[in-house]
Design a protein around this motif. Structure first.
Motif, mmCIF file in Angstrom:
data_model
loop_
_atom_site.group_PDB
_atom_site.id
_atom_site.type_symbol
_atom_site.label_atom_id
_atom_site.label_comp_id
_atom_site.label_asym_id
_atom_site.label_seq_id
_atom_site.Cartn_x
_atom_site.Cartn_y
_atom_site.Cartn_z
ATOM 1 N N LEU A 103 52.745 42.257 51.441
ATOM 2 C CA LEU A 103 51.281 42.372 51.499
ATOM 3 C C LEU A 103 50.641 42.397 50.114
ATOM 4 C CD1 LEU A 103 51.013 45.012 54.364
ATOM 5 C CD2 LEU A 103 50.367 42.598 54.497
ATOM 6 N N GLY A 104 51.452 42.233 49.060
ATOM 7 C CA GLY A 104 50.900 42.185 47.706
ATOM 8 C C GLY A 104 50.662 43.549 47.097
ATOM 9 N N ASP B 190 49.536 49.308 43.318
ATOM 10 C CA ASP B 190 48.511 49.913 44.173
ATOM 11 C C ASP B 190 48.654 51.428 44.236
ATOM 12 O OD1 ASP B 190 46.607 48.144 45.001
ATOM 13 O OD2 ASP B 190 47.712 47.436 46.740
ATOM 14 N N VAL B 191 49.398 52.002 43.283
ATOM 15 C CA VAL B 191 49.589 53.446 43.262
ATOM 16 C C VAL B 191 48.242 54.151 43.183
ATOM 17 C CG1 VAL B 191 49.833 53.554 40.737
ATOM 18 C CG2 VAL B 191 50.872 55.321 42.164
ATOM 19 N N ARG C 25 36.441 40.621 42.366
ATOM 20 C CA ARG C 25 36.156 39.464 43.229
ATOM 21 C C ARG C 25 37.404 38.608 43.448
ATOM 22 N NH1 ARG C 25 31.396 39.459 40.100
ATOM 23 N NH2 ARG C 25 32.194 37.790 38.744
ATOM 24 N N LEU C 26 38.181 38.413 42.394
ATOM 25 C CA LEU C 26 39.389 37.604 42.505
ATOM 26 C C LEU C 26 40.413 38.263 43.429
ATOM 27 C CD1 LEU C 26 39.850 36.459 38.787
ATOM 28 C CD2 LEU C 26 39.248 35.003 40.730
ATOM 29 N N LEU C 27 40.548 39.573 43.321
ATOM 30 C CA LEU C 27 41.509 40.267 44.174
ATOM 31 C C LEU C 27 41.054 40.269 45.633
ATOM 32 C CD1 LEU C 27 42.526 43.170 41.808
ATOM 33 C CD2 LEU C 27 44.080 41.493 42.825
ATOM 34 N N HIS D 11 46.522 40.140 46.507
ATOM 35 C CA HIS D 11 47.754 39.663 45.878
ATOM 36 C C HIS D 11 47.483 39.356 44.406
ATOM 37 C CE1 HIS D 11 50.395 39.034 49.459
ATOM 38 N NE2 HIS D 11 49.218 39.126 50.063
ATOM 39 N N LEU D 12 48.066 40.166 43.525
ATOM 40 C CA LEU D 12 47.790 40.039 42.099
ATOM 41 C C LEU D 12 48.239 38.696 41.531
ATOM 42 C CD1 LEU D 12 46.798 41.149 39.424
ATOM 43 C CD2 LEU D 12 48.931 42.469 39.229
#
Length: 303
Positions: free
Chosen positions: A218-219, A228-229, A284-286, A292-293
């Motif tokens: 899930l990225g 995502d910590v 916005r990109l994320l 997903h980085l």
């Protein structure tokens, strides 16, 4: 005791250990360690089935499904434990991965009479969560025949949810009821029937795989970094700084500036540094890349 119960591998009695209480502590420690060493090999025999279940689960979660663990006793506690670790590790919402134990929260510390014997209770617990076809229900039971776990899987499958059955006996009703049956047969326990031992260890290893690898899909990670910590205390804030530094190679001052600009969001901070974009653009990109980085970085470099 029924003949059927006696036939379960997890309930078998090892007569060769009938004198265990007379052995030295060091002997018992060595014996227990040797028994525990058998568990990874048993899990290894189920890896293709585990991988297939994870891929199916991650696909459902990507479209908004929830990962729901249901079990009784030790199995239920292990599900609750795994679910409770997801928010701080992967910044999931508490409602994304949920552990339910037969008998409710009180059963975490004491037995709730009759709870594990009720299929109806499992169905009611799932209906109380508003079960949907996008959800994933993982029934956990060492014996593979606990009514609460089997009932959860049967009810969920009838409602169109993805179902996974995790047990430690071959040919279990739980595996038969589930779309994805995983049976990690670890053999008789050191103390007959004490399935918090090898069976519990096996279940913990598989649950680690299900939650962790689903989150990777899930990225929720960048390489093997927990991007995502959730930095809810000083230890995690220090970890956040280290993760950004490891991912980017940036100096301390740049790392601090990036984390400040992104309100401590590790993934966003990495993107501002590696993608050479500001914090709003990183956000916005994320969003466009569904978190997903790597995909967001490709978009930043292609912009």
């Amino acid at each position: 005791m029924s003949t059927d119960f006696e036939s379960l591998t997890t309930e078998a009695h090892r007569s060769d250990l009938s004198d265990i209480d007379r052995r030295s502590t060091l002997d018992i420690v060595r014996l227990m360690n040797a028994e525990d060493a058998l568990v990874p090999a048993a899990v290894a025999g189920q890896l293709p089935l585990i991988a297939a279940a994870i891929d199916a689960a991650a696909a459902r979660m990507a479209r908004g499904g929830r990962l729901l663990y249901l079990g009784a006793g030790t199995a239920g506690r292990l599900g609750v434990l795994d679910a409770s670790e997801c928010p701080p590790t992967f910044n999931t919402d508490p409602g994304e991965v949920i552990g339910l134990i037969a008998g409710g929260p009180a059963a975490m510390s004491e037995a709730v009479e009759g709870a594990e014997d009720s299929r109806a209770l499992a169905a009611a617990d799932l209906d109380g969560l508003g079960l949907t076809p996008d959800d994933i229900v993982v029934g956990i039971s060492a014996s593979g025949r606990t009514p609460y776990a089997v009932g959860a899987v049967e009810h969920a499958r009838a409602r169109g949810a993805l179902t996974i059955g995790l047990s430690c006996n071959a040919g279990s009703p739980l595996a038969a009821a589930a779309e994805h049956g995983i049976e990690v047969v670890v053999g008789p326990e050191l103390i007959a029937g004490s399935t918090r031992l090898k069976a519990g260890t096996a279940q913990k290893l598989v649950l680690n795989m299900i939650s962790t690898i689903s989150m990777i899909r899930l990225g929720k990670t960048y390489g093997n970094l927990m991007v995502d910590v959730r930095a809810s205390n000083e230890k995690l804030r220090a970890r956040s700084r280290r993760i950004v530094q490891l991912a980017t190679g940036a100096a301390d001052a740049e790392v601090e500036a990036a984390l400040t600009a992104t309100d401590g969001e590790v993934k966003h901070a990495i993107l501002t540094i590696l993608g050479h974009v500001d914090a709003p653009t990183a956000g916005r990109l994320l969003t466009a890349s569904h978190g997903h980085l790597r995909a967001a970085l490709e978009q930043a470099h292609g912009a």
